[in-house]
Design a protein around this motif. Structure first.
Motif: not given
Lengths: 464, 294
Positions: B101-107, B112-115, B122-128, B171-176
């Motif tokens: 579940g974590t791999l699917l949803s977070s990746s 989305g956040f990365a690409r 950025d606002f939503w990312f900060m909120l996250l 999500i943060f880790l994978l986005r980076q």
């Protein structure tokens, strides 16, 4: 036991309500709404003659969860009641209970098995007043061989809030092998033997202590660290909480932790460690028995004062063990702290009547007898079943166990942790503040005034 | 001796030269590492040793490091002292589903956040990210109310379902990580007519072995060790997880805790983590190799 504790409810109720409002503002609302929904569905199923399910919430350990084995028999006798057992480990007991109540799925029957005591539950208004239900039911404590004095512990202002189920006492365990080796006579189990005094105990302990640089030879005469720290001065007749504590819902108006009597009493205990050198230091105890462990079980301590539950482990000890009376400290009335566990019906219970049936079942003479074996040695509150309990421990004389129990009832006092409100905070305060004394870095005279003023602050806060 | 040294003369010279080069800093640092490793392994050794001790030996003072005789019966006893098989199975099941579940949803969220660039991204990312600041006790009760109204109490759902909704840290880790993938790869994909989901599945994920392995390990360890959530939501003992069962071994105020059995449980509980690490480590290296090729 020997004292009836009456509580003036009105003031306590106001504080209690205040406490609930202060602590659980959001939760109250949630619980209320959900409880209503469930109650409706509950009564529907009741109309159809469907069985009612009640939840019994307890500690997840074999000496508590054994009740699961009693359920089939109970359900056979009460076909309309199903019992479900919910559990949590000791450390998480209170937080799960609070969450369940807040989440609208409060259990029906439980006890103060966690850190919080009766007074805390009572003042948070969590408990159902059982008085009317009990009289409607024709409940008589004598039918269950429960002494009236035990039944009175969980009465507030004449109203009953809990039915006792187990009664633990404080007693002394001694290592017979070490006594034999040192040629010291065994201590008596009879509380009327007036020669058995604190000073006599110190005398014995000196003969039983071996101080050595070699840790495998090191041996101590006595370990008297047991009991809540604020309970201890009582044993020497020093008063720590004002008398009104027992009459107004467990809220003391005054405390006397810096009085000369209290300080003298603490000296008696800590002198065992730091002056007479007959007791282990806190570090030694921790290093031999681990955090929260009992050094007595390692066989390196000759006498140990503790709760009677340590008896249940006696079959595992690698030495012969006997039980004795707690020596007389100077208080003619109080020599043994009692820990009577009651069963409560929670206020949010949807089926209090059925819950009462379950409670009545658990204190029934036959069931209490059966429970001794199933639990591995829980002391029953039912005095007829207790006769079976006295002989339950291999190698321990049944008459001695009976003597210390009956002496404890005659010279006993219910533990403060059940009777004083906000006790988990008080307990933390004592553990933290007395640390320097136990480590030997500060004197009792230096520490006690600080405790006294912090207690005052704490009480002021709980009064608001 | 003499002949031996003559025969192996060249070897010895090489060795000697290497040694002379190595000392003394390397020797000291090597020794330090050995000592630190030994210190780290000591508790582990003590855990394994205690798991083979008898009850009496466990209470001995001063404690012995190694047991006199190996009590293999402890490993059998744990199954009767605890409902160990069931607990283990429950924990494994919950752990594996949580990882998936974590791999699917977070990746997906991270992709989305990365690409994608969009209004307020950025606002939503900060909120996250700010949800990471919330301690669990703060959301414990509202979450319990929610799940109990859904009728999920005493089921595995409260332990599993949240994993399918992503977690801020992962999500943060994978986005980076996704952000470091070269844009050219995706351009090539686009030219070949690959859909956005296709690029996520066929380009981003295969290249992120290292990051995904890290997230998988984190998610599994978190779920495997979690005590509070299962304590809150599970009531029937046949649904308990391993940490709950292990906590109950020491939760009687009235007994001497059977530490030797607890150590047996701990030894067995460490195994899946070790296994996962071995497996994930290979992916870890693979991931580095793959991204290196780009």
């Amino acid at each position: 036991m020997n004292k009836m504790r009456k509580w003036v409810t009105k003031r306590a109720a106001v504080y209690g309500a205040g406490a609930v409002l202060a602590i659980l503002p959001v939760l109250g609302g949630c619980a209320g709404g959900n409880a209503g929904d469930n109650a409706a569905s509950g009564s529907n199923s009741n109309d159809g003659g469907e069985p009612v399910t009640i939840t019994y919430y307890t500690i997840d350990s074999p000496d508590r969860t054994f009740v699961e084995q009693l359920i089939p028999d109970f359900e056979k006798k009460h076909p309309n009641i199903k019992v479900k057992v919910a559990t949590a480990p000791y450390e998480q007991f209170d937080s799960k209970l609070q969450t369940m109540i807040a989440g609208g799925s409060a259990p029906d029957v439980t006890s103060h098995f966690g850190y919080g005591g009766f007074a805390e539950y009572y003042n948070k208004d969590m408990l159902l007043d059982l008085t009317d239900m009990l009289s409607e039911d024709g409940f008589k404590a004598s039918d269950y061989n429960i002494p009236d004095s035990v039944m009175d512990i969980y009465k507030v202002n004449g109203r009953t809030y809990g039915v006792p189920v187990n009664s633990y006492v404080t007693l002394m365990l001694y290592n017979k092998d070490l006594f034999d080796k040192a040629n010291v006579p065994y201590p008596p189990s009879d509380y009327n033997d007036k020669s058995w005094t604190f000073d006599k105990m110190v005398e014995y302990a000196k003969k039983l202590t071996i101080l050595s640089d070699d840790p495998s030879k090191q041996q101590y005469g006595v370990d008297f660290t047991w009991a809540e720290r604020d309970n201890k001065p009582l044993y020497f007749g020093a008063k720590t909480y004002s008398d009104d504590t027992w009459t107004n819902g467990g809220v003391p108006s005054e405390t006397y932790f810096d009085s000369p009597e209290t300080i003298a009493a603490y000296h008696k205990f800590y002198d065992l460690i730091f002056k007479d050198n007959v007791s282990p230091t806190a570090e030694w105890s921790k290093s031999v028995a681990g955090q929260g462990g009992d050094p007595f079980v390692t066989g390196k301590v000759a006498m140990s004062v503790g709760g009677s539950w340590i008896l249940a482990g006696s079959n595992d000890f690698g030495f012969n063990v006997g039980v004795a009376a707690v020596p007389a400290g100077g208080n003619d009335k109080v020599r043994s702290i009692l820990y009577v566990d009651p069963l409560f019906v929670l206020k949010d219970s949807k089926h209090p009547k059925e819950a009462l049936q379950w409670i009545k079942y658990l204190i029934d003479t036959d069931v209490q007898k059966k429970s001794i074996e199933l639990s591995g040695g829980n002391p029953p509150v039912n005095q007829v079943a207790a006769e079976d309990y006295y002989g339950h421990f291999n190698g321990v004389d049944a008459q001695d166990v009976k003597n210390v129990y009956q002496g404890a009832f005659a010279y006993g006092y219910e533990s403060f942790n059940h009777l004083i409100t906000n006790y988990s905070q008080i307990n933390d305060l004592f553990i933290n503040e007395m640390q320097p004394i136990e480590n030997g870095t500060k004197s009792i005279e230096e520490v006690m005034p600080g405790i006294q003023s912090k207690m005052n602050e704490l009480l002021q806060r709980s009064k608001k | 001796m003499i002949t031996a040294s003559r025969v192996q003369g060249t070897d010895m010279n090489v060795n000697a030269r290497r040694k002379r080069k190595a000392d003394p800093v390397r020797i000291i640092s090597f020794l330090t590492l050995v000592i630190i490793t030994a210190l780290m392994l000591l508790p582990l050794l003590f855990m394994v040793a205690t798991s083979f001790k008898t009850k009496q030996e466990m209470l001995q003072y001063p404690p012995s490091l190694l047991p006199e005789t190996l009590q293999f019966s402890n490993y059998k006893a744990i199954f009767s002292a605890l409902n160990f098989g069931t607990l283990y199975q429950n924990s494994l099941m919950i752990g594996i589903v949580t990882v998936i579940g974590t791999l699917l949803s977070s990746s997906l969220a991270a992709y989305g956040f990365a690409r994608f660039r969009g209004k307020g991204r950025d606002f939503w990312f900060m909120l996250l990210l700010s949800t990471m600041m919330l301690p669990y006790p703060a959301i414990m009760i509202p979450q319990f109310v929610l799940f109990s109204k859904l009728g999920w109490v005493d089921t595995f759902l409260p332990l599993i379902v949240p994993a399918f909704f992503g977690s801020a840290y992962n999500i943060f880790l994978l986005r980076q990580f996704f952000a470091t993938l070269p844009e050219e790869l995706f351009d090539a994909g686009r030219i070949d007519g690959c859909s956005e989901i296709g690029m996520y599945w066929k380009i981003a994920l295969p290249l992120s072995g290292a990051a995904l392995a890290t997230v998988a390990i984190f998610a599994f360890i978190y779920s495997w060790n979690d005590l509070l959530t299962p304590v809150l939501y599970l009531n029937s003992s046949d649904k308990f997880t391993l940490p709950v069962g292990m906590a109950s071994l020491t939760s009687s105020k009235f007994r001497i805790p059977p530490w030797q059995l607890l150590m047996v449980a701990s030894v067995l509980a460490v195994l899946p983590i070790v296994a996962l690490f071995v497996v994930a480590q290979r992916r870890f290296v693979e991931g580095i190799v793959l991204t290196g090729i780009k």
